[in-house]
Write a protein that holds these residues in place. Structure first.
Motif, mmCIF file in Angstrom:
data_model
loop_
_atom_site.group_PDB
_atom_site.id
_atom_site.type_symbol
_atom_site.label_atom_id
_atom_site.label_comp_id
_atom_site.label_asym_id
_atom_site.label_seq_id
_atom_site.Cartn_x
_atom_site.Cartn_y
_atom_site.Cartn_z
ATOM 1 N N SER A 142 1.716 -3.387 -16.189
ATOM 2 C CA SER A 142 0.316 -3.005 -15.970
ATOM 3 C C SER A 142 -0.454 -4.107 -15.253
ATOM 4 C CB SER A 142 -0.344 -2.688 -17.317
ATOM 5 O OG SER A 142 -1.710 -2.378 -17.136
ATOM 6 N N ALA A 143 -0.254 -5.373 -15.723
ATOM 7 C CA ALA A 143 -0.932 -6.498 -15.048
ATOM 8 C C ALA A 143 -0.466 -6.622 -13.604
ATOM 9 C CB ALA A 143 -0.661 -7.800 -15.812
ATOM 10 N N LEU A 144 0.832 -6.394 -13.391
ATOM 11 C CA LEU A 144 1.349 -6.479 -12.024
ATOM 12 C C LEU A 144 0.752 -5.392 -11.149
ATOM 13 C CD1 LEU A 144 3.325 -7.809 -10.078
ATOM 14 C CD2 LEU A 144 5.090 -6.259 -10.910
ATOM 15 N N GLU A 145 0.636 -4.170 -11.699
ATOM 16 C CA GLU A 145 0.003 -3.097 -10.924
ATOM 17 C C GLU A 145 -1.449 -3.415 -10.628
ATOM 18 O OE1 GLU A 145 0.551 0.407 -13.178
ATOM 19 O OE2 GLU A 145 2.714 0.594 -12.749
ATOM 20 N N GLN A 146 -2.169 -3.979 -11.628
ATOM 21 C CA GLN A 146 -3.578 -4.334 -11.386
ATOM 22 C C GLN A 146 -3.691 -5.411 -10.314
ATOM 23 O OE1 GLN A 146 -5.199 -5.442 -15.157
ATOM 24 N NE2 GLN A 146 -5.130 -3.354 -16.014
ATOM 25 N N ALA A 150 -5.511 -5.050 -6.814
ATOM 26 C CA ALA A 150 -6.552 -6.005 -6.392
ATOM 27 C C ALA A 150 -6.197 -6.648 -5.054
ATOM 28 C CB ALA A 150 -6.743 -7.077 -7.465
ATOM 29 N N LEU A 151 -4.916 -6.953 -4.867
ATOM 30 C CA LEU A 151 -4.490 -7.564 -3.605
ATOM 31 C C LEU A 151 -4.678 -6.596 -2.450
ATOM 32 C CD1 LEU A 151 -3.158 -9.887 -2.078
ATOM 33 C CD2 LEU A 151 -0.943 -8.940 -2.697
ATOM 34 N N LEU A 152 -4.324 -5.336 -2.667
ATOM 35 C CA LEU A 152 -4.514 -4.340 -1.612
ATOM 36 C C LEU A 152 -6.002 -4.157 -1.296
ATOM 37 C CD1 LEU A 152 -1.891 -1.662 -2.703
ATOM 38 C CD2 LEU A 152 -1.728 -3.265 -0.807
ATOM 39 N N ALA A 153 -6.840 -4.107 -2.356
ATOM 40 C CA ALA A 153 -8.282 -3.993 -2.128
ATOM 41 C C ALA A 153 -8.811 -5.201 -1.363
ATOM 42 C CB ALA A 153 -9.014 -3.839 -3.460
ATOM 43 N N ALA A 154 -8.313 -6.408 -1.720
ATOM 44 C CA ALA A 154 -8.750 -7.617 -1.001
ATOM 45 C C ALA A 154 -8.317 -7.570 0.460
ATOM 46 C CB ALA A 154 -8.168 -8.861 -1.686
ATOM 47 N N GLN A 155 -7.101 -7.060 0.722
ATOM 48 C CA GLN A 155 -6.650 -6.951 2.108
ATOM 49 C C GLN A 155 -7.519 -5.970 2.890
ATOM 50 O OE1 GLN A 155 -2.536 -5.889 1.782
ATOM 51 N NE2 GLN A 155 -1.845 -7.980 1.379
ATOM 52 N N VAL A 156 -7.863 -4.820 2.258
ATOM 53 C CA VAL A 156 -8.733 -3.843 2.929
ATOM 54 C C VAL A 156 -10.105 -4.453 3.199
ATOM 55 C CG1 VAL A 156 -9.908 -1.637 2.647
ATOM 56 C CG2 VAL A 156 -7.513 -1.854 1.996
ATOM 57 N N ARG A 307 -0.816 -14.201 -4.298
ATOM 58 C CA ARG A 307 0.581 -14.200 -3.859
ATOM 59 C C ARG A 307 1.396 -15.285 -4.541
ATOM 60 N NH1 ARG A 307 -0.033 -13.303 2.698
ATOM 61 N NH2 ARG A 307 -0.651 -11.107 2.607
ATOM 62 N N GLU A 308 0.763 -16.429 -4.839
ATOM 63 C CA GLU A 308 1.499 -17.519 -5.490
ATOM 64 C C GLU A 308 1.758 -17.233 -6.965
ATOM 65 O OE1 GLU A 308 -0.802 -20.969 -4.841
ATOM 66 O OE2 GLU A 308 -0.318 -21.138 -2.699
ATOM 67 N N THR A 309 0.819 -16.520 -7.631
ATOM 68 C CA THR A 309 0.952 -16.313 -9.074
ATOM 69 C C THR A 309 1.727 -15.071 -9.445
ATOM 70 O OG1 THR A 309 -1.201 -15.198 -9.018
ATOM 71 C CG2 THR A 309 -1.171 -17.546 -9.570
ATOM 72 N N ARG A 310 1.769 -14.054 -8.652
ATOM 73 C CA ARG A 310 2.462 -12.830 -9.056
ATOM 74 C C ARG A 310 3.961 -12.983 -8.853
ATOM 75 N NH1 ARG A 310 1.651 -8.447 -4.220
ATOM 76 N NH2 ARG A 310 2.570 -9.664 -2.554
ATOM 77 N N PRO A 311 4.850 -12.171 -9.553
ATOM 78 C CA PRO A 311 6.315 -12.244 -9.403
ATOM 79 C C PRO A 311 6.736 -11.864 -8.004
ATOM 80 C CG PRO A 311 5.689 -11.051 -11.379
ATOM 81 C CD PRO A 311 4.441 -11.276 -10.590
ATOM 82 N N SER A 312 7.945 -12.378 -7.628
ATOM 83 C CA SER A 312 8.458 -12.133 -6.279
ATOM 84 C C SER A 312 8.797 -10.679 -6.048
ATOM 85 C CB SER A 312 9.700 -13.000 -6.038
ATOM 86 O OG SER A 312 10.687 -12.677 -7.003
ATOM 87 N N ALA A 313 9.075 -9.915 -7.134
ATOM 88 C CA ALA A 313 9.448 -8.521 -6.957
ATOM 89 C C ALA A 313 8.278 -7.664 -6.546
ATOM 90 C CB ALA A 313 10.035 -7.965 -8.255
#
Length: 347
Positions: A142-146, A150-156, A307-313
């Motif tokens: 769930s945290a990874l999806e959030q 958030a990353l996608l929203a930041a990119q947009v 990008r640095e804190t989330r898992p590589s997968a």
């Protein structure tokens, strides 16, 4: 991770395999009795056997169960056969050995029950660990999806801010071009005002020269009038009239030139006011551009940190995330500015 089977589920699975291995009903009931009593430590009953096997009538598990207990009692009896041993002593020795075997069996059953209890506790703890691991995995997903959302929203938002920055840059260039045109027009008006002033100075010098020449002619006329007062009186009067007319024309031209000079000065003031308004709009757009650049830098740093804190997968962007474009913010209007309007030149 696979779930640990409960005793009932394991017993049902074993009975399923026995059904395939023993097609005869009585043999199947006898094997199920041995399985329940010796492997799982469960005392078999007729109802329990029938519920597990579901074959034959209710009398079949009862008869098989009776035969099972009789065979078990017969096998548990110990016989000591010795040619020199009396019968009563042999029977007593057999009973003693049987008692010892029963106690040993009871002790083994107690140890087995303790071991089963420990295994059951370990099984429960393992199930709890599995449940906790699954909950932790769910929270992590769930945290990874959030974070991905958030990353996608930041990119947009970064793309929208870059688009707004490009539009602001284009608008700033257009305003700079308009300001350059206004400055060129103001310089042309300044040159025209200088030319008008020079022309007015030349006309005024000519009028002064004409007035001086008129005064000189007047002086000559007065001298001649002194000599010929009576004869030249009419000529002197005519010359006075011409002088008055020339003075009035000079005054009218002077007034016209003054009005033209005031109109040019008013146009110059309007042009300077318009240039000040455009400069204010340019300053506001530059401030907005600096703010947009600051927001873009902040969002890029947040994206790099995510990008640095989330898992590589989770580096790959999910294809099912819908990208919603954010509405572009309109440019800030400068109070009192009317772009595209020019004051007509008045003469």
């Amino acid at each position: 991770m696979s779930d640990v089977l409960s005793p009932d589920a394991a017993l049902a699975a074993e009975i399923g395999r026995l059904k395939a291995a023993f097609p005869k009903t009585r043999e199947l009931y006898r094997e199920v009795c041995a399985l329940m009593f010796f492997r799982y430590g469960i005392t078999p009953t007729a109802n329990r056997l029938y519920q597990l096997v579901r074959r034959g009538s209710m009398g079949t598990p009862t008869a098989v169960l009776g035969e099972f207990w009789a065979d078990l009692r017969e096998k548990s009896r110990v016989r000591i056969d010795h040619p020199d041993l009396p019968a009563d002593l042999g029977a007593a020795a057999g009973e003693l050995v049987a008692t010892l075997w029963s106690r040993a069996t009871a002790s083994a059953d107690a140890a087995l029950d303790a071991l089963r209890g420990e295994l059951e506790v370990q099984r429960v703890e393992a199930q709890q660990s599995v449940a906790a691991a699954r909950d932790e995995l769910g929270r992590t997903e769930s945290a990874l999806e959030q974070r991905t959302a958030a990353l996608l929203a930041a990119q947009v938002e970064i793309r929208e801010l870059e688009k707004a920055q490009a539009e602001g840059h284009a608008q700033r260039q257009a305003l700079e071009a308009e300001l350059a045109r206004n400055r060129a027009a103001l310089a042309a008006r300044d040159r025209e005002l200088v030319e008008v002033r020079e022309g007015f100075s030349r006309d005024l010098a000519k009028q002064r020269e004409a007035a001086e020449r008129a005064e000189e002619r007047l002086g000559a006329s007065e001298k001649r009038a002194l000599l010929e007062i009576d004869r030249e009186r009419s000529t002197a009067t005519k010359l006075h009239k011409e002088l008055d007319e020339a003075t009035r024309r000079a005054e009218r031209k002077d007034a016209d030139h003054r009005r033209a000079l005031e109109a040019m000065q008013a146009q110059l003031g309007d042009a300077r006011h318009q240039a000040g308004v455009l400069q204010g709009r340019l300053d506001a757009i530059q401030a907005e551009n600096v703010r947009l650049q600051t927001e873009v830098t902040t969002l890029r740093e947040a994206e790099a940190h995510a990008r640095e804190t989330r898992p590589s997968a989770a580096l790959a962007t999910p294809a099912n995330v819908r990208k919603t474009p954010r509405p572009t913010r309109p440019p800030r209007a400068v109070p009192g500015a009317k772009p595209g309007t020019r004051r007509k030149k008045t003469v």
